[in-house]
Each structure stands twice: as structure tokens, then as C-alpha cells.
Design a protein around this motif. Structure first.
Motif, mmCIF file in Angstrom:
data_model
loop_
_atom_site.group_PDB
_atom_site.id
_atom_site.type_symbol
_atom_site.label_atom_id
_atom_site.label_comp_id
_atom_site.label_asym_id
_atom_site.label_seq_id
_atom_site.Cartn_x
_atom_site.Cartn_y
_atom_site.Cartn_z
ATOM 1 N N LYS A 26 152.431 24.474 -36.848
ATOM 2 C CA LYS A 26 152.924 23.279 -37.521
ATOM 3 C C LYS A 26 151.839 22.469 -38.215
ATOM 4 O O LYS A 26 152.119 21.719 -39.152
ATOM 5 C CB LYS A 26 153.643 22.367 -36.505
ATOM 6 N N LEU A 27 150.606 22.576 -37.758
ATOM 7 C CA LEU A 27 149.549 21.704 -38.245
ATOM 8 C C LEU A 27 148.296 22.478 -38.625
ATOM 9 O O LEU A 27 147.887 23.403 -37.929
ATOM 10 C CB LEU A 27 149.182 20.672 -37.180
ATOM 11 N N ASP A 28 147.708 22.069 -39.740
ATOM 12 C CA ASP A 28 146.406 22.578 -40.149
ATOM 13 C C ASP A 28 145.455 21.399 -40.278
ATOM 14 O O ASP A 28 145.738 20.444 -41.007
ATOM 15 C CB ASP A 28 146.482 23.296 -41.510
ATOM 16 N N THR B 57 123.491 18.694 -45.685
ATOM 17 C CA THR B 57 123.307 17.536 -44.809
ATOM 18 C C THR B 57 124.186 17.553 -43.566
ATOM 19 O O THR B 57 123.961 16.768 -42.638
ATOM 20 C CB THR B 57 123.606 16.242 -45.579
ATOM 21 N N ALA B 58 125.215 18.413 -43.537
ATOM 22 C CA ALA B 58 126.198 18.471 -42.448
ATOM 23 C C ALA B 58 126.996 17.173 -42.331
ATOM 24 O O ALA B 58 127.594 16.900 -41.290
ATOM 25 C CB ALA B 58 125.525 18.808 -41.114
ATOM 26 N N LEU B 59 127.034 16.361 -43.402
ATOM 27 C CA LEU B 59 127.854 15.161 -43.416
ATOM 28 C C LEU B 59 129.292 15.521 -43.803
ATOM 29 O O LEU B 59 129.509 16.303 -44.728
ATOM 30 C CB LEU B 59 127.303 14.142 -44.417
ATOM 31 N N ILE B 60 130.259 14.936 -43.104
ATOM 32 C CA ILE B 60 131.663 15.190 -43.404
ATOM 33 C C ILE B 60 132.045 14.440 -44.673
ATOM 34 O O ILE B 60 131.957 13.211 -44.740
ATOM 35 C CB ILE B 60 132.561 14.753 -42.236
ATOM 36 N N LYS B 61 132.502 15.166 -45.686
ATOM 37 C CA LYS B 61 132.882 14.581 -46.970
ATOM 38 C C LYS B 61 134.391 14.359 -47.074
ATOM 39 O O LYS B 61 134.855 13.549 -47.866
ATOM 40 C CB LYS B 61 132.414 15.492 -48.109
ATOM 41 N N MET B 62 135.154 15.097 -46.273
ATOM 42 C CA MET B 62 136.604 14.964 -46.338
ATOM 43 C C MET B 62 137.222 15.505 -45.046
ATOM 44 O O MET B 62 136.779 16.524 -44.516
ATOM 45 C CB MET B 62 137.145 15.732 -47.542
ATOM 46 N N ALA B 63 138.212 14.790 -44.547
ATOM 47 C CA ALA B 63 138.980 15.246 -43.388
ATOM 48 C C ALA B 63 140.426 15.395 -43.835
ATOM 49 O O ALA B 63 140.936 14.569 -44.596
ATOM 50 C CB ALA B 63 138.881 14.254 -42.238
ATOM 51 N N ASN B 64 141.087 16.457 -43.382
ATOM 52 C CA ASN B 64 142.427 16.768 -43.871
ATOM 53 C C ASN B 64 143.332 17.232 -42.744
ATOM 54 O O ASN B 64 142.893 17.920 -41.836
ATOM 55 C CB ASN B 64 142.358 17.898 -44.902
ATOM 56 N N ILE B 65 144.596 16.838 -42.859
ATOM 57 C CA ILE B 65 145.598 17.330 -41.924
ATOM 58 C C ILE B 65 146.853 17.642 -42.724
ATOM 59 O O ILE B 65 147.282 16.831 -43.543
ATOM 60 C CB ILE B 65 145.941 16.308 -40.829
ATOM 61 N N MET B 66 147.417 18.815 -42.504
ATOM 62 C CA MET B 66 148.675 19.180 -43.165
ATOM 63 C C MET B 66 149.737 19.438 -42.104
ATOM 64 O O MET B 66 149.528 20.212 -41.181
ATOM 65 C CB MET B 66 148.516 20.428 -44.028
#
Length: 285
Positions: free
Chosen positions: A184-186, A195-204
Motif C-alpha cells: 500500500k505504501l512506498d 554530502t548525504a544530505l536528504i533533499k527530498m522525502a516522499n510517500i505514496m
């Protein structure tokens, strides 16, 4: 749209974005799905985790921009966070009047419409999507703090690889994609390879009957905050049911003020309403 109605849009749209958290998965082509070669997955994940902030408090002035369909409004406000305890957003109208407040704790979700003296306060388990998707206070906190997380209902299809935990890690140009997938979820995160910095977080959230719902949480304008970099600009876009709500948060004067009460006391002048009523008011604007 009259100014009063625009303010109401902002007050109601912001909590809907935050408690609906359903997101967008970055597109990848065959080349980007190639397995990592020279970079070990476990080491990269460790680098991402090392970028997390170490402070307990974060406070900031915030400039909000809210877009609901063709309507757009800009407001100012405040963000106050105490790690593992509370996240509070205050929206100001006309620069000095608090129009709305959103307070998230481990125990409840509180939404206050100060213009109409209405409030909604419910435990997390009472919000169907939050309960079903595994999004709880800790996961929402991670989105605000620009951190990696494992959702509460972590039962994912990805095979666990030694050192990388439940995450699947693939290269995508100059970035790395970390992902978790279920029926159900991605969940996915885009992090800089350098840099290992998170540029985007996503949930579908995948729904064959009603269509997929998606949320994009982009991070920009990284600046040094104590020992690590922190994004001063957050762009949150929710797409669900053919509708889009977009929220921008630009932080400034970030500090670590501890002199504030972490729980809101609700006056008896306020009337408690249901989620359905909040939604009806939002859709009627």
C-alpha cells in the motif's frame, strides 16, 4: 477571494497537508536503478544518519506560502519543536494576530482556528490514514527535522541487506535513492551522493479504487546549524483526489529557545469540531 477567506484557506489547508502525508515517489529510469558499486550501502546510510541535528529544541520565525488551486496566500508565523515531545506551528494574520495553530505531540493532533474559535483535538489512532500508514509523531518529526526514519508499521517488501537495514539503495545521477516498499505504501528519500544530505522525502499511498495520493517534501537552502547542515526552506506538495495543496516554509532566525510552554491550554470559549466539519469548511471555501 476576500482576505478573510484567504486566511481561512491557509488555516485549514496547512493542517490538511500535515496530517494527510501521502507523497510523490521520484521517477527513475533503468540506468538510475543500477545497484551501487563503489559506495557501500550501509556506509552511505550511516552518513545520512550522521547528518541529523543533535539539539533538543528548534525555534524559528517562518514565512508560509499556501496554494490551494488558483488561490495563493502568504503568511508569517512561528515554528517551535521539542524533540520527542512536540511540534507547534503558529500562523499569523496581518503580521500580529494568531489565526491558527497546529500542535502535534505523541498523544494527540491539535488544530485550532483562532479566527472562528474552533478546535479539533484527537489521538493519532483516531485519524484513519495516520493509523493505517504508520505515520505517527516520530515519523512526522523526522520530516520536519530532515531525518531518515522507519515508519511504525515497518513490514516492507525489500530484502534486508547487511548493514543497510530495511532500505533499498540505488544510484540516480549525483544522488542516491533510499526506499521502502509495501503493498500500500512506498517511502523514498533522495539524498546527495556527495554530502548525504536528504533533499527530498516522499510517500505514496497506493489505492486502486480511488487513485494514488502523493506527498513531496523538498528541502532547500541548507545552512550550518550548530554542527550539521539544516534546510531553511521546505516545500510540501500534496496531491490527492485530483486536488493539489502546496505549502512553502521559509525559516529564519533559527534558534533553540526553551522558554515556552510545550502544551496549549484550550479556552472554554472554543468549540470542539470533528474532522468532517473541518473538511466541510475547507471544501466550502
Amino acid at each position: 477571494m476576500k482576505l478573510f477567506s484567504i486566511v481561512k484557506v491557509a488555516v485549514l489547508a496547512l493542517p490538511l497537508v500535515l496530517v494527510s502525508c501521502k507523497s510523490h515517489k521520484p521517477a527513475t529510469d533503468d540506468a538510475s536503478k543500477a545497484a551501487m558499486s563503489t559506495i557501500k550501502k550501509g556506509e552511505f546510510i550511516a552518513d545520512v544518519l550522521d547528518n541529523a541535528q543533535t539539539g533538543k529544541f528548534l525555534t524559528s520565525k517562518v514565512k508560509f506560502s499556501v496554494e490551494v488551486g488558483p488561490q495563493k496566500v502568504t503568511l508569517t508565523g512561528n515554528l517551535k519543536m521539542k524533540r520527542h515531545d512536540v511540534i507547534r506551528l503558529q500562523l499569523m494574520a496581518f503580521g500580529f494576530v494568531e489565526a491558527g495553530r497546529i500542535e502535534l505531540t505523541k498523544d494527540y493532533v491539535l488544530i485550532m482556528d483562532r479566527i472562528n474559535k474552533l478546535y479539533l483535538q484527537v489521538p493519532w489512532v483516531s485519524v484513519d490514514f495516520l493509523r493505517n500508514s504508520g505515520l505517527n509523531f516520530e515519523t512526522i518529526q523526522s520530516l520536519f527535522w530532515n531525518e531518515l526514519f522507519v515508519p511504525a508499521n515497518a513490514n516492507f517488501d525489500n530484502p534486508t541487506e547487511k548493514g543497510s537495514g530495511p532500505y533499498n539503495v540505488i544510484e540516480s545521477g549525483d544522488d542516491m535513492i533510499l526506499s521502502l516498499e509495501s503493498s500500500k505504501l512506498d517511502y523514498s528519500w533522495l539524498a546527495s551522493k556527495k554530502t548525504a544530505l536528504i533533499k527530498m522525502a516522499n510517500i505514496m499511498y497506493k489505492d486502486k479504487v480511488n487513485g494514488n495520493s502523493q506527498l513531496n517534501w523538498d528541502y532547500e537552502d541548507f545552512k550550518l546549524l550548530e554542527k550539521n547542515q539544516f534546510p531553511y526552506k521546505h516545500i510540501i506538495t500534496l496531491n490527492t483526489g485530483g486536488k493539489e495543496v502546496k505549502l512553502g516554509m521559509s525559516l529564519n532566525h533559527i534558534g533553540s529557545d526553551t522558554e515556552w510552554e510545550p502544551r496549549t491550554k484550550i479556552s472554554n470559549k472554543y468549540r470542539e469540531v470533528s474532522v468532517d466539519e473541518i473538511l466541510r469548511r475547507f471544501m466550502a471555501l
